[in-house]
Design an enzyme around this catalytic site. Structure first.
Site, mmCIF file in Angstrom:
data_model
loop_
_atom_site.group_PDB
_atom_site.id
_atom_site.type_symbol
_atom_site.label_atom_id
_atom_site.label_comp_id
_atom_site.label_asym_id
_atom_site.label_seq_id
_atom_site.Cartn_x
_atom_site.Cartn_y
_atom_site.Cartn_z
ATOM 1 N NE ARG A 15 -3.527 -2.357 2.707
ATOM 2 C CZ ARG A 15 -3.224 -3.471 3.367
ATOM 3 N NH1 ARG A 15 -2.044 -3.571 3.996
ATOM 4 N NH2 ARG A 15 -4.065 -4.489 3.414
ATOM 5 C CE LYS A 38 -7.732 -1.593 5.227
ATOM 6 N NZ LYS A 38 -8.176 -1.458 3.811
ATOM 7 C CG HIS A 74 -4.814 1.407 -3.733
ATOM 8 N ND1 HIS A 74 -4.141 0.996 -2.600
ATOM 9 C CD2 HIS A 74 -5.808 0.492 -3.929
ATOM 10 C CE1 HIS A 74 -4.709 -0.106 -2.124
ATOM 11 N NE2 HIS A 74 -5.719 -0.425 -2.912
ATOM 12 N NE ARG A 107 -3.125 -3.572 -1.460
ATOM 13 C CZ ARG A 107 -2.502 -4.353 -0.583
ATOM 14 N NH1 ARG A 107 -1.179 -4.372 -0.570
ATOM 15 N NH2 ARG A 107 -3.166 -5.099 0.266
ATOM 16 C CG HIS A 144 -5.631 -8.883 1.198
ATOM 17 N ND1 HIS A 144 -5.650 -9.311 -0.120
ATOM 18 C CD2 HIS A 144 -5.668 -7.531 1.139
ATOM 19 C CE1 HIS A 144 -5.702 -8.272 -0.927
ATOM 20 N NE2 HIS A 144 -5.703 -7.175 -0.186
ATOM 21 C CE1 TYR A 155 -5.598 -5.651 -5.080
ATOM 22 C CE2 TYR A 155 -6.740 -6.951 -3.451
ATOM 23 C CZ TYR A 155 -5.986 -5.863 -3.775
ATOM 24 O OH TYR A 155 -5.630 -4.973 -2.804
#
Length: 271
Positions: A101, A126, A201, A204, A235, A244
C-alpha cells in the site's frame, strides 16, 4: 420532516455525487435524527430502510501496462528538486514490484529496509498486521542507489523514514495523490471515458493480477497459492484477495497488456 424531504437531502449532495452507498449513509444520519424527532413531533416520517442501496461496488482499478509504469517513473525523474524526483521514482518502482500500500511505503523506516538481506518489513499495518517482503536483486540495486542520493541531498533528514520529501520529512500519504495526478498527465496516460482517474493504489492491483497470471502461465495451482498472495499483500484472508480477480465477461482487466513481464522479478520498473 417528511421522508421525501429526507431522501431529497440525501441524494442532492454538494458535489452532486451519484454514489448510492454514499447517499444511503447520508440518509442513515437523517433516519437516526428522525427517530429522535418523532418522539417530540409525531408527524415526523422516518425514511424507509430500503430506499437506497448499500451494496458496496468497487470501482475498477486502472490496469497500468509495463510501458506506462516506465512512463510514470520517467515523468517522476523530471520533478524538482532532485531529491523529490529520486523519491517519487523510487516510490512508484517499489509499489509496482511489491504491491504494498502507498501508506505502507510512506511509513517504511530505515530499520524496516534491510538491503543486505534483501527484505522489507511492513510493521503494524492495516488491521494491525505485520509482514516480511522479499526483494529481487534488481530492486535492491535501485533502493541502494536511492539511499545514496538521499543521504547526499538530505544529510540531516527530519524523519526516520526510508523515503523522504524535499524537506527531509516523511511523505504524506494523503498529499501524494496531488503529485501523482500531475505525473499521470506528464506520462501521457489517458483516463478511460466514464472511469475514475488512475490512482497510485492501482499499482497494487496490477501487481496482484500480474502475479496470478504468472502462476497460471507457469502451470501452478493458483487456488492453492492464493493464501500466499493474501499474506504478501497483508490481507486478513484470501476472501479479500478475490476482489482483485474480475471475470473476463466484465471487462475489468484488459490483461495481459502487450509487452508484459514477470512482476515478481522486479523487472517492470528496474530493467
Amino acid at each position: 420532516m417528511t421522508a421525501d424531504l429526507a431522501i431529497a437531502w440525501a441524494t442532492q449532495t454538494e458535489r452532486d455525487s451519484s454514489d448510492e452507498v454514499y447517499q444511503a449513509r447520508r440518509l442513515d444520519t437523517v433516519r437516526i435524527f428522525a427517530r429522535h424527532l418523532q418522539a417530540l413531533e409525531p408527524a415526523t416520517e422516518i425514511p424507509p430502510e430500503d430506499v437506497l442501496s448499500r451494496r458496496y461496488r468497487r470501482i475498477p482499478p486502472y490496469p497500468y501496462s509495463p510501458d506506462e509504469v516506465a512512463a510514470l517513473m520517467s515523468a517522476a525523474g523530471g520533478l524538482r528538486p532532485g531529491i523529490r524526483a529520486a523519491t517519487w521514482r523510487t516510490l512508484i518502482g517499489v509499489l509496482a514490484v511489491t504491491g504494498m500500500r502507498s501508506g505502507e511505503a510512506c511509513h517504511l523506516g530505515h530499520d524496516d529496509v534491510d538491503l543486505q538481506a534483501g527484505t522489507l518489513v511492513i510493521a503494524d499495518s492495516k488491521f494491525g498486521k505485520s509482514r516480511l517482503l522479499f526483494l529481487h536483486p534488481s530492486t535492491i540495486i535501485e533502493l541502494r542507489a536511492y539511499a545514496r542520493v538521499r543521504d547526499q541531498m538530505v544529510p540531516e533528514p527530519r524523519a526516520s523514514t526510508f523515503l523522504v520529501n524535499s524537506r527531509g520529512r516523511p511523505l504524506d500519504k494523503y498529499n501524494i495523490q496531488h503529485t501523482f495526478a500531475a505525473l499521470i498527465t506528464a506520462a501521457g496516460i489517458q483516463t478511460p471515458p466514464g472511469r475514475r482517474a488512475p490512482r497510485l493504489h492501482d499499482l497494487r492491483h496490477v501487481f496482484a493480477v500480474a502475479t496470478m497470471l504468472d502462476w497460471y502461465r507457469d502451470g501452478d495451482n493458483v487456488q492453492a497459492r492464493l493464501p500466499v498472495l493474501s499474506t504478501w499483500l497483508g490481507h486478513v484472508d484470501p476472501k479479500s484477495t478475490y476482489w482483485y480477480i474480475c471475470k473476463p465477461s466484465r471487462n475489468c482487466w484488459p490483461w495481459p497488456p502487450a509487452g508484459s513481464s514477470n512482476s515478481r522479478t522486479g523487472g517492470q520498473p528496474h530493467d
